[in-house]
Design a protein around this motif. Structure first.
Motif, mmCIF file in Angstrom:
data_model
loop_
_atom_site.group_PDB
_atom_site.id
_atom_site.type_symbol
_atom_site.label_atom_id
_atom_site.label_comp_id
_atom_site.label_asym_id
_atom_site.label_seq_id
_atom_site.Cartn_x
_atom_site.Cartn_y
_atom_site.Cartn_z
ATOM 1 N N VAL A 115 -26.582 19.126 -15.753
ATOM 2 C CA VAL A 115 -27.601 18.921 -16.783
ATOM 3 C C VAL A 115 -28.711 18.053 -16.219
ATOM 4 O O VAL A 115 -28.460 16.962 -15.691
ATOM 5 C CB VAL A 115 -26.995 18.251 -18.038
ATOM 6 N N ASP A 116 -29.941 18.540 -16.328
ATOM 7 C CA ASP A 116 -31.128 17.789 -15.913
ATOM 8 C C ASP A 116 -31.886 17.427 -17.182
ATOM 9 O O ASP A 116 -32.724 18.197 -17.661
ATOM 10 C CB ASP A 116 -31.985 18.648 -14.981
ATOM 11 N N SER A 117 -31.572 16.254 -17.738
ATOM 12 C CA SER A 117 -32.148 15.895 -19.034
ATOM 13 C C SER A 117 -33.628 15.566 -18.935
ATOM 14 O O SER A 117 -34.363 15.725 -19.920
ATOM 15 C CB SER A 117 -31.385 14.710 -19.640
ATOM 16 N N LYS A 118 -34.087 15.122 -17.781
ATOM 17 C CA LYS A 118 -35.518 14.816 -17.628
ATOM 18 C C LYS A 118 -36.364 16.072 -17.771
ATOM 19 O O LYS A 118 -37.456 16.031 -18.348
ATOM 20 C CB LYS A 118 -35.776 14.167 -16.268
ATOM 21 N N LYS A 119 -35.865 17.187 -17.251
ATOM 22 C CA LYS A 119 -36.623 18.440 -17.304
ATOM 23 C C LYS A 119 -36.093 19.394 -18.376
ATOM 24 O O LYS A 119 -36.523 20.556 -18.432
ATOM 25 C CB LYS A 119 -36.592 19.127 -15.933
ATOM 26 N N ASP A 120 -35.161 18.909 -19.210
ATOM 27 C CA ASP A 120 -34.625 19.715 -20.318
ATOM 28 C C ASP A 120 -34.127 21.069 -19.833
ATOM 29 O O ASP A 120 -34.588 22.134 -20.270
ATOM 30 C CB ASP A 120 -35.686 19.918 -21.411
ATOM 31 N N ARG A 121 -33.143 21.034 -18.927
ATOM 32 C CA ARG A 121 -32.598 22.268 -18.393
ATOM 33 C C ARG A 121 -31.170 22.017 -17.882
ATOM 34 O O ARG A 121 -30.746 20.870 -17.744
ATOM 35 C CB ARG A 121 -33.467 22.786 -17.237
ATOM 36 N N PHE A 122 -30.463 23.098 -17.617
ATOM 37 C CA PHE A 122 -29.129 22.997 -17.041
ATOM 38 C C PHE A 122 -28.852 24.258 -16.223
ATOM 39 O O PHE A 122 -29.550 25.261 -16.345
ATOM 40 C CB PHE A 122 -28.056 22.828 -18.139
ATOM 41 N N ARG A 123 -27.823 24.171 -15.367
ATOM 42 C CA ARG A 123 -27.385 25.355 -14.630
ATOM 43 C C ARG A 123 -25.878 25.299 -14.467
ATOM 44 O O ARG A 123 -25.259 24.234 -14.619
ATOM 45 C CB ARG A 123 -28.069 25.454 -13.269
ATOM 46 N N VAL A 124 -25.288 26.459 -14.145
ATOM 47 C CA VAL A 124 -23.828 26.577 -14.087
ATOM 48 C C VAL A 124 -23.431 27.348 -12.830
ATOM 49 O O VAL A 124 -24.027 28.381 -12.514
ATOM 50 C CB VAL A 124 -23.273 27.306 -15.333
#
Length: 312
Positions: A142-151
């Motif tokens: 989770v990259d909360s600074k850029k409001d995104r995530f990956r799996v």
């Protein structure tokens, strides 16, 4: 002390031995790893994007607890590092719930009968426990600074882990191993951005002014964010600690109209949700939006009547 160089990256066909079992085995390429392909196929048969996005949002909301703390940004100084790390723990359980998976040994769960370890991080790496070495891991970042995530899906072979370990004997994943041998389940995927993060410091001071009532603060919020979809949890954050905060917020709708000439529609009500959708606003999840009359056009009078009927 000079940095010790990493050993060469192990490749498919090389031998690996986990710290836990001590049993040697051959490393297989993920494309040839039957169990990885079975788990991947199962995940791809689900509403993967929707389920994972919902799980991540719920984990973040749980930790922020905005309805009691007024917090809305995971990267705020008001959220300490221990709480941020808790997002990863909560996310594991949200993933189980979102996909209807059992909490089952020997790892965190099983998918089509195959043991899978669930690991999540808000940083740049994952801490793999001894029992997760050389096993299949579902890795969420989770990259909360850029409001995104990956799996990713990866069999975390011991030889693909770094040499250093923490007090719990957990080891992180080598970046070159992740980049070469982790299977992308979801590439960077956007998270719904909390619109409170887009307010200026001056606007935040107005919206969270403690000596001002909720109606005035919610009125200011919609005035600052016209035609921006505002999720329910953002409304609850602004009205934190109040009894029946949503009712108090609904009472601000006439003030929003008279102060800013904006018509507030709510996703709670099907006709309002459908009308908002006609004009490009997704109010799923009980979200709200304040729309200008010129945007509503021929629907303006109907929208205004809907708003007036649901004022409390």
């Amino acid at each position: 002390m000079p940095r010790v160089p990493q050993p060469p990256l192990a490749h498919p066909g090389d031998e690996c031995v986990s710290d836990r079992s001590g049993a040697p085995h051959k490393i297989a390429h993920p494309d040839d790893d039957v169990e990885i392909q079975q788990v991947l196929a199962w995940l791809q048969s689900t509403p993967l994007d929707q389920s994972m996005t919902g799980a991540v949002v719920e984990a973040i909301e749980y930790v922020l607890d905005g309805a009691r703390t007024f917090r809305f940004d995971l990267d705020s100084p008001e959220v300490d590092s221990d709480e941020r790390r808790t997002v990863g723990v909560k996310l594991q359980y949200r993933i189980l719930e979102a996909f209807g998976l059992p909490k089952e040994r020997p790892l965190d769960t099983t998918i089509v009968g195959i043991p899978v370890e669930l690991k999540a991080t808000i940083g740049g790496n994952w801490a793999i426990p001894r029992e997760g070495q050389c096993e299949i891991c579902l890795l969420t970042q989770v990259d909360s600074k850029k409001d995104r995530f990956r799996v990713f899906l990866m069999r975390t072979h011991r030889r693909w882990l770094n040499e250093g370990k923490n007090q719990d004997a957990k080891r992180t994943i080598r970046a070159d191993a992740r980049d070469t041998f982790a299977t992308v389940v979801l590439d960077w995927t956007p998270l719904p951005r909390n619109p409170l993060k887009d307010l200026t410091p001056e606007q935040l001071a107005v919206v969270f002014e403690p000596r001002v009532g909720i109606k005035r603060r919610v009125t200011a919020l919609f005035g600052f964010l016209p035609e921006v979809v505002i999720p329910r949890f953002a409304i609850e954050t602004v009205a934190a600690m109040a009894k029946d905060p949503l009712r108090r917020a609904r009472q601000a709708k006439p003030d929003v109209f008279f102060s800013h000439e904006l018509v507030v529609l709510m996703g709670t009500w099907t006709p309002q949700r459908e009308l908002a959708a006609r004009h490009g606003f997704d109010l799923s999840g009980d979200a709200w939006v304040a729309i200008r009359p010129e945007t509503l056009g021929a629907d303006y009078e109907a929208a205004k009547a809907m708003m007036e009927r649901t004022g409390n």
